[in-house]
Design an enzyme around this catalytic site. Structure first.
Site, short mmCIF file in Angstrom:
data_model
loop_
_atom_site.label_atom_id
_atom_site.label_comp_id
_atom_site.label_asym_id
_atom_site.label_seq_id
_atom_site.Cartn_x
_atom_site.Cartn_y
_atom_site.Cartn_z
CE LYS A 1 -5.52 0.75 2.82
NZ LYS A 1 -4.70 -0.41 2.06
CB ALA B 1 -0.93 0.15 1.08
CE1 TYR C 1 -2.81 4.47 3.93
CE2 TYR C 1 -3.85 5.26 5.67
CZ TYR C 1 -3.10 4.20 5.04
OH TYR C 1 -3.30 3.00 5.52
N1 LIG Z 1 0.84 0.91 9.27
C1 LIG Z 1 -0.15 1.12 9.89
O1 LIG Z 1 -0.13 1.89 10.92
C2 LIG Z 1 -1.61 0.52 9.29
C3 LIG Z 1 -2.82 0.82 10.02
C4 LIG Z 1 -3.99 0.35 9.36
C5 LIG Z 1 -4.05 -0.38 7.93
N2 LIG Z 1 -2.75 -0.39 7.48
C6 LIG Z 1 -2.68 -1.19 6.03
O2 LIG Z 1 -1.98 -2.20 6.42
C7 LIG Z 1 -1.43 -2.83 5.14
C8 LIG Z 1 0.09 -3.12 5.38
O3 LIG Z 1 0.60 -1.96 6.16
P1 LIG Z 1 2.10 -2.00 6.45
O4 LIG Z 1 2.19 -1.25 7.73
O5 LIG Z 1 2.66 -3.36 6.57
O6 LIG Z 1 2.92 -1.13 5.34
P2 LIG Z 1 4.41 -0.82 5.30
O7 LIG Z 1 5.20 -1.44 6.35
O8 LIG Z 1 4.54 0.79 4.80
O9 LIG Z 1 4.72 -1.47 3.72
C9 LIG Z 1 4.26 -1.37 2.65
C10 LIG Z 1 4.35 -2.26 1.64
O10 LIG Z 1 4.02 -1.88 0.44
C11 LIG Z 1 4.70 -2.19 -0.77
N3 LIG Z 1 4.94 -1.25 -1.83
C12 LIG Z 1 5.00 0.04 -1.69
N4 LIG Z 1 4.99 0.54 -3.12
C13 LIG Z 1 4.63 -0.57 -3.90
C14 LIG Z 1 4.36 -0.86 -5.24
N5 LIG Z 1 4.35 0.39 -6.21
N6 LIG Z 1 4.13 -2.13 -5.89
C15 LIG Z 1 4.10 -3.01 -4.88
N7 LIG Z 1 4.50 -3.02 -3.59
C16 LIG Z 1 4.70 -1.92 -3.01
C17 LIG Z 1 5.95 -2.23 -0.17
O11 LIG Z 1 7.16 -3.11 -0.88
P3 LIG Z 1 8.63 -3.43 -0.75
O12 LIG Z 1 8.41 -4.89 -0.18
O13 LIG Z 1 8.94 -3.68 -2.18
O14 LIG Z 1 9.06 -2.37 0.02
C18 LIG Z 1 5.87 -2.91 1.37
O15 LIG Z 1 6.08 -4.39 1.56
C19 LIG Z 1 -1.52 -1.62 4.15
O16 LIG Z 1 -2.78 -1.87 3.24
C20 LIG Z 1 -2.00 -0.54 5.05
O17 LIG Z 1 -2.82 0.47 4.37
C21 LIG Z 1 -1.53 -0.09 8.04
#
Ligand SMILES: NC(=O)c1ccc[n+]([C@@H]2O[C@H](COP(=O)([O-])OP(=O)(O)OC[C@H]3O[C@@H](n4cnc5c(N)ncnc54)[C@H](OP(=O)(O)O)[C@@H]3O)[C@@H](O)[C@H]2O)c1
Length: 296
Positions: free
Chosen positions: A134, A64, A130
């Protein structure tokens, strides 16, 4: 982790590799295929070749656009990665009979006083770019693939790089005082809890479709969360930690954050028996791992 027998030889494909959730998925099931953006760019690539090459049993989208402040200046980028790309992937999975699982956020809500805890039927009202991307992604995924499963999570944490947890502990390791907001509240989610839930749901004989809330039981403010982390790190800190609660207004940011996004995850629990873990149970492991990694 066990798999439905007929599909035991097919892999689960994860979109994303280095992210918090992607890494937790890899830790939970070393047999799955995790694919970084160098292999598949979710914002622009056609997923047909990827899906046909690996013929997965299920696809979990852990990728994401998660830079909440950065998205304010890049709405097209956020929309491409959080809405258009996931919908394209969901549609390609549907066409091939592949299960599709996606993750959304508590930020689809505005956190207005008295509204939380939010059920799935609650009105959404994203406050920033953002969150809008989503929310658009949720609709686009379900339209493209009504069998898809979307879990909404909140405040995902683990021991990874630039997380809130590491940011505050880095300051304390350097003997610096902390000011942490106390007026933003939610239900934090330990990444491995979410990873286990996604894997278990993906491998059900019949995967439940639709949108469900998944977040970590007990509620906390960022200040509560920081205090719990400090209590667990206390003996490793160089000086007595100083932490002061402040209002969000003390940290002006490009993207507005909702204040109270506690979620109610009872629907998922009732439908599947799977519910969120307690974030307080995950925190000791995260802290221990963080200090182990620093020793290596
Ligand atoms: N973090 C939070 O607090 C939070 C809260 C609620 C919901 N969420 C949701 O939970 C999910 C996972 O979040 P997270 O915290 O694990 O996110 P994160 O740590 O920021 O990781 C983002 C991921 O997205 C990948 N990515 C970015 N640009 C891309 C592209 N163009 N093509 C393919 N992959 C790409 C990255 O790939 P690489 O492996 O190549 O770097 C990375 O693996 C997301 O849907 C987010 O919206 C997050």
């Amino acid at each position: 982790m066990s798999r439905a027998p007929a599909d035991s030889l097919k892999p689960i494909l994860v979109i994303g590799r280095s992210g918090q959730l992607a890494q937790a998925l890899v830790q939970a099931d070393p047999d799955l295929l995790a694919c970084g953006r160098d292999q598949f760019d979710l914002a622009q690539d056609d997923p047909a070749a990827l899906l046909d090459a690996h013929a997965p049993f299920a696809v979990i989208n852990a990728a994401a656009y998660t830079d909440v402040n950065g998205a304010e200046a890049d709405p097209e980028g956020a929309q491409a990665l959080n809405c258009t790309g996931p919908a394209r992937l969901a549609s390609a999975c549907k066409a091939r009979g592949i299960r599709f699982l996606h993750v959304s956020t508590d930020y689809v809500f505005d956190g207005a006083p008295g509204a939380a805890p939010y059920k799935e039927s609650a009105r959404t009202h994203p406050l920033n770019v953002y969150a809008r991307s989503k929310r658009n992604g949720e609709d686009a995924v379900m339209t493209a693939n009504p069998d898809a499963l979307i879990l909404r999570a909140a405040w995902i944490f683990d021991a990874r790089g630039g997380s809130f947890l590491n940011a505050i502990l880095n300051r304390l390791d350097n003997g610096l005082p902390l000011k942490v907001v106390h007026d933003q509240i939610s239900t934090p989610t330990w990444a491995p809890d979410l990873a286990q839930a996604l894997l278990a749901l993906a491998q059900r004989d019949v995967m439940p479709g639709g949108l469900y809330h998944f977040s970590g039981g007990d509620a906390a403010s960022w200040y509560d969360f920081a205090k719990a982390a400090i209590a667990l790190s206390h003996e490793r800190l160089p000086v007595e930690p100083v932490i002061d609660p402040v209002d969000s207004s003390a940290f002006p940011q490009p993207a507005q954050r909702p204040l109270d996004t506690r979620m109610d995850a009872q629907a998922l629990l009732k439908a599947t028996g799977i519910g969120p873990g307690d974030w307080r149970a995950g925190l000791p492991e995260v802290i221990a791992r963080r200090y182990e990694q620093r020793k290596e």
